[in-house]
Write a protein that holds these residues in place. Sequence first.
Motif, short mmCIF file in Angstrom:
data_model
loop_
_atom_site.label_atom_id
_atom_site.label_comp_id
_atom_site.label_asym_id
_atom_site.label_seq_id
_atom_site.Cartn_x
_atom_site.Cartn_y
_atom_site.Cartn_z
N GLN A 842 0.66 -75.18 31.19
CA GLN A 842 0.51 -73.77 31.54
C GLN A 842 -0.54 -73.06 30.67
O GLN A 842 -0.96 -71.95 31.00
CB GLN A 842 1.85 -73.05 31.38
CG GLN A 842 2.38 -73.06 29.96
CD GLN A 842 3.73 -72.41 29.84
OE1 GLN A 842 4.32 -72.08 30.85
NE2 GLN A 842 4.21 -72.25 28.62
N GLU A 843 -0.97 -73.71 29.54
CA GLU A 843 -1.98 -73.10 28.70
C GLU A 843 -3.33 -73.03 29.40
O GLU A 843 -4.20 -72.25 29.03
CB GLU A 843 -2.11 -73.88 27.39
CG GLU A 843 -0.85 -73.90 26.55
CD GLU A 843 -0.55 -72.53 25.98
OE1 GLU A 843 -1.46 -71.70 25.88
OE2 GLU A 843 0.64 -72.28 25.66
N CYS A 845 -3.73 -72.20 32.50
CA CYS A 845 -3.71 -71.20 33.58
C CYS A 845 -4.41 -69.95 33.09
O CYS A 845 -4.02 -69.34 32.09
CB CYS A 845 -2.27 -70.89 33.98
SG CYS A 845 -2.16 -69.71 35.34
N LEU A 851 1.13 -65.88 34.77
CA LEU A 851 1.94 -66.45 33.70
C LEU A 851 3.07 -65.51 33.29
O LEU A 851 4.22 -65.92 33.12
CB LEU A 851 1.06 -66.76 32.49
CG LEU A 851 0.26 -68.06 32.51
CD1 LEU A 851 -0.65 -68.12 31.30
CD2 LEU A 851 1.16 -69.27 32.57
N GLU A 852 2.71 -64.27 33.14
CA GLU A 852 3.72 -63.29 32.77
C GLU A 852 4.78 -63.15 33.86
O GLU A 852 5.98 -63.04 33.56
CB GLU A 852 3.06 -61.96 32.50
CG GLU A 852 4.01 -60.91 31.96
CD GLU A 852 3.30 -59.61 31.62
OE1 GLU A 852 3.98 -58.66 31.20
OE2 GLU A 852 2.05 -59.57 31.78
N HIS A 855 6.98 -66.19 33.70
CA HIS A 855 7.86 -66.07 32.54
C HIS A 855 8.99 -65.08 32.81
O HIS A 855 10.16 -65.33 32.49
CB HIS A 855 7.04 -65.64 31.32
CG HIS A 855 7.85 -65.53 30.08
ND1 HIS A 855 8.42 -64.34 29.67
CD2 HIS A 855 8.21 -66.46 29.14
CE1 HIS A 855 9.09 -64.54 28.56
NE2 HIS A 855 8.96 -65.81 28.19
#
Length: 1667
Positions: A842-843, A845, A851-852, A855
């Motif tokens: 996911q780093e 992306c 991502l947020e 999450h």
Amino acid sequence: MAQSREREDASTYFAGASLSVRWVQGFPSQNVHFVNDHTICYPSGNFVIFINLDTKKKTVLQCINGIVGVVATNVPGEVVAFSDRRLKPVIYIYSFPALTRKSKLKGNILLDYALLCFSYCGTYLASYSSLPEFELALWNWESNVILCRKSQPGMDVSQMSFNPMNWHQMCLSSASAVSLWTIERSNQDHHFRMRLVKLPLEDGSLVNETDMLFPTSLRKDLIYGPILPLSAIAGLVGEEAETFRPKDDIYPLLHPTMHCWTPSSDLYVGCEEGHLLMINAETLKVTVLQKAEEITLLDEGQLISPFTLVYQKDGMLASGIDGLIYSFTVKDSKYQVKNFLEVDGPVAHLIFSPSYKMLLIQTDKGTVYIYTFGEEPALDKVLEACDGKVLAMDFVTPGTKHFMTLTNSGEVNLLWIEDGTCISKILLGTQATALACSPSSWSAVVGTMDGYLYFLDTQNVEFPRVIHRTFLSESPVKILTYDQRGIFLLVGTVDGNIFVIDAKPSNSFQIFGYTETSKDILQISTVSLPVSDVVDVLVLSLRREVGRSRLELFSLPIMLSQAPPIFSDERGRLKDDFVHKFLYEVEHFLSSAVLGFESDKIYGFCSQVPYICSYLLPEKDHTGVCILKPHQKVQSKQYGSGMICMSSHGLWLLTVAKCGFVFIRDIFSLEVFARCRSHSHQGHGIQCIRMSMDGQHILVNGRDDGTLVYLKWKRLGPNLASDILEYYQQLTATLNNTMERENEYLAASGGLSKHVEQEEEEPAESSKKLSLDSSQEELGINPKKEISWIQQKREEAIKNEVKMFSQKRKEIKRGIKELSRTIMSMMEENEKVEPIAKLEQQEFCLDLEELERLHDESEEEVAKIRKEVEMHNLAKSYLTELIREECWNSMAVKGRALKCFHIPYVVENFPMKERTEEELQQLKRVVQQKKTEAECLKLRKEIVEVQSATLIKKHHEEDDEEEEDEEKTVKDTSLPNYLLGSLSPDFGADTSLLTNQLELHSREEKINQIILLKDIIYKVKKAFNSEFDAAYKQKEFEIARVREKNVRIEEIISDLELEEKVWQPVFEDCEQPERALVVEDDEISFQKHIPPWQSAKTEMTMPFGMEQLQQARASDARQRGLMDMMGGVLEVKKEDILRMVIPQPAFMAKADALWSEEERKQFKDYEKKVKELNEERDKYRKSLEAEMKKLQNSIQESTQNFDEHLKRLFERRVKAEMVVNQEEMKINNLVYSLLLDEELSSREQFLNNYLLKKQEEKNKTSEAIQKAREDLDVFKEQHDILVAEDKVLERSFKREFSDVSGHQVDILYKLFKRRPRVHKQKTHADVNSLVPYGERPGSGKLNKENFTQLMKSMDELDSINNMPEGLDPTVWEHFCITRRAKVENEYKVKQKAAGLQEMTTFLRKRLEDDEAVQREIERVFQELLRLQDEKVKFQVNLTIQILLKQGQVELENFQLILEYSDAILINKNIIEDLNSVIRTQGQKKVASMMESKEVHKGIYQIEWEHKKMEMEMEDLNQKAWDIQMLFFSRDRQKYLNEPNYENVIAIQIGIMEQTINVIDKTHKKNVQNCKKLLKKLGRYSNQKDIANYTLSCNLREELVAVSERQDICNEIGSTLTCEKIAKERYENLLKKQKLTSISKQQAEQISILQAEVERLRMKTFPALIPM
């Protein structure tokens, strides 16, 4: 203009304005009725509509109190009855065709009448009400009197009818029952008598119901007591017990739908299941008619359940929901079915005309057909209903000839204004929502649910057509509004968009654009004046979240059609700057609002308060929302949410609301100057209202009643008419050119197909133009699906944006591809690096928002799962606590078990709860009561013994010994176990307080016995649990002792280095159940979750702990030295011998040859020490083995002893459980007996209640019989008087005409006997052949008419032409008067005779009812006696429990060995003879046992008699002593001296009773004779009164004759006459004196007899003389 006109006198200006109903259009939702042979009627809204079948002319009758309820008609009387629907409804009776009210019937009904029905004679009206009364009432509507009524709670009736042949019979049917009602009449009293018909089962079979009140087929149970009806078992004692049926005994019955009467007074009933029933009205016998043969029905239709029935000769007509009408021909119990007619749609109602020449057919939608027999075409459509509910209507411009209506199914009708007849219709085939007609052309528009607009050409009203169709949006169309000049069409949709469309057909109804408003649009109002170049639009919407109404005002310039792109953007949205949109809000809800013609004022209808307000608009422009305050507020006098609209000239406001009133108000004062009620609040008021441009026509449509009402001005002031006509002429003059141009275009244009083809070609072309690039995929265009206009605009805007920014998009795509390649290379490099340096997936992306979002979603999911787990754990914890509290914490003694050490025996204790305070109180009360009873019994015995001791003094010593023996026996009063029925004394239970099983008779004793038995069970369990606890403690001790010994055994095994395992007994889970409530760490298979903060804390504290451990080890120098020098011990123990090792000398490492002498000595010493050590080791090992064996034997012995003890405890447990079961069995028997006792009490209470009910019925029937007899006697007396008068008139005829010659008297007598012939109305032969009921009995009104006709016929007989020759005219006049009186008297006698017969029948029926009630009462008495006998037997025949020793056990057949190798074959007869001998001996043994039982019983009886005689002897001795001490009077001496004193007294009493009876009979006989004499004298007096009345009538004629005869008598011999008169008077006086003396003598005799009776009665009374 008219708006600026000043009004000085408003009252004069509006004076005389009023509205009236011109016609009403509605379709029948109830059954249609015939008023006469050519007129039908049905209710619709507030009106009853009459239709003439010949002329198709309609007549309207309005209900003044709102909506019409139910309607009934009577053809012979030509009257109509209907009810209104309001609280406490009223029934109105109107005559036809005059439509004048004849009667108004007010009853006690609260809500509504469900059914009305006239009898054939028309005098009687039956009404049936729904909730809450369910009351059937019979009215005499001519006199406004309820003759009788009866309520049937819960009985919902769907059809009610009178018997056409007998008005005394009625039938009421519902979906579940058919009931026949008989109207019984006695003079003026009427009574209802109801009988329910027992319907067959669903399959047509008849059900045989058993009598649940007094069942006769119940089996007898000789062991457990009587078997009672189910109602008694259920504990029912009221009226519900009479109709109680178990669920298994309720079978589905047939469901009636319709019924009809036959000429033979039978009933035909149709059912939902397809069965046809015939019911005899007298016997209620039900016959299921069978089909004679199978036939092929029309169009292969299936004959379903008849929905409606109508009778015709030799059969009936029936119909169902299939639209077919069938003809049934019934013969005996079979019927044949033929196809009769087919109509469009399901048939809801059938009815014949009074002449049976026409058949009316009504469908479920309201269409009415008339089928005429013998005519072509036979079927005529009288009324064609609309397909659906009318939603909207509007006038076709200019609104003076035609108007249009729209239904929810999309049917558009064009109708004439004059009479409301339909000219043409068009079906759109879709659900419609709104309708509007254009003022500038002969066109109209219809909005639909799917967002389409259909434009119609109405130039040819007979053939309207669809000329254009537009798909605006996918949102349903809600409002359609044209402005006053027909320039724009405003379309409001559900999603809050308002579309502006060109209203001119020549511009193809061009769409200019749309504007956005609130979603909840209520109304769109426009102002378009001829002198203005803009159209002002006002939009009303609601803001429910803030409790306000929003008003949006914008202007549309007329030049909008010339340059539409300037006023809208690419997506079609009108620009606010160009339309000048302003927002206003009102601080309350408005249900309707319109804009004034000056565009400076708004008129609103408040929905929550009954006010109409006006609001002034601010003169200055503003931004944002402006709050409007009411400028003028007037109470509306209307309730509910309403609607307000404006007339064409802008001076009138039309307001309608839920109340159903139409108010027309002045726009300046808002006052009402005209009103009319067209609908009612029961139908939820008015839905919409329309006024024509000239103001002369008003259409009002109801919301739920389906009625369209046309209102017209009855009176309209000249000023009002001139104002609106002037404006109408100006407006039409302005619109003439436009209308001509547009109408010419409509005439020249084609239909819908041309435009549809164009509309279908446009999306095809646009789809070709679109390229197949990525932008097209984003648009998602589907060229096959029709796209709305707003969607097309959006797609075109997106397309233009795509073309404009195509280069920029390509650059962005190129950059995205390069960036993706870079990221892919970075991800490949990341896979090759070490794990510690590797980044997560996911780093890479780049979308931080994504991502947020992911999450946040994961956090939400985790929180959700955590919440669910917490709630699940909480529920489990709660359930755990409940189970623990109920099954563990609440137990005073926890359930546990004990297992043996070596044998598979398990002993369980008795889990016990703590007894409640209530149980302890009950036990204390019962124990105290038992002790009190025992003390009372003891005292009674002591009293008896003391008395006997005073009588017999010489037996003192024997009595003392007996008392000592009794005291000893009292101390041991317990019964043997076989009589107690249990072994509870073996466990120390005290049974002395228990009542003997043979003495448990009362309910209280049984309840006390149950309480004591429960206490015994508790004590038995407690006693065993104490033994169990001792054994448990013993096992704990044994386990502890074994554990101690095992410690030594383990040491020995370790010393001996054996591989044996030590047997260590432990408690299992069943022995310690509390382990189940504690979770050990080793039971958890999952690893414990350690929070991060706890692991960090552990890591921080670990080095400090290690450092402390090292410091502690460093400081322990003494321990380290002991370990290094002496192995950790200070001295060598004996146990260490086995581990002791003698060290070898160092020289032993060298060879033997190299040893020295000293070394050899040392080696010998070494060997000696080793040998000694080995010997010590063997000795010690043997001792250890012996010790271990001893310990093991000790453990084995102790555990075996415990097992033996536990084995005995197991046997004790079995015995305790057996005792508990025995006591519980006794409790169960007692509970069963109590339950049976309650059932018997319930049955007895029910029978008593039922008896009281029947006795009340008996009292009522007795009162009814008494009243009927009294009425019959009075009526019979009146009849006898009339008959006597008639005979007097006939006998006195010749005497009255004695001065006429004999020949003339004979002629007059013949004329006196002559009666005129009453000419009956001749009916046509064909009518008699069609009408199946023939001549039906007439009414009282018809009888009066016949009497009137008879008296008119008497006028012809009284004519002077019928006078005999030579008769004096005065004599003829007197003769005519006499004959007329005779005819009137004969008519009265005939009427009285009919009434007398009716009253006699009524009395006979009352007597039959009384006999039936009496039989029922006797039946109840018999049942009560039988029940009391059973109750006594049940109380005497007790169920006791006896312990018996176990005898021989018989084996079943399959357990015998089937091996006959050593068997001997013998004759069968030998075995049979042996068996017969065995049976004989067995019978003899049984007989001897019975004899022995009888002997024992006799012994007991003799002993009891002996005790009884001893007690009697004591009583006699005591009486003798009392007699000796008694003072004797003379009366007592006489009593003692007279041997038969009682016989003497009895003889005297008998003589006195006989004397009293004789006197009583004589008195009653005298009273009866006096009554007969008085009655005879009264009758004689009545005859005299009649004779006096006759003489007084003839007094005038006799005066002349008397005067002449008096003169003759005076001349011939007056002296003789005077002497004769005096002699007669003297004889009368003597007779009177004689009768007076006789009556005095009888009175004296009666008084003497009464005194004698009183004396004798007083003589028989007992005399209490004080001593």
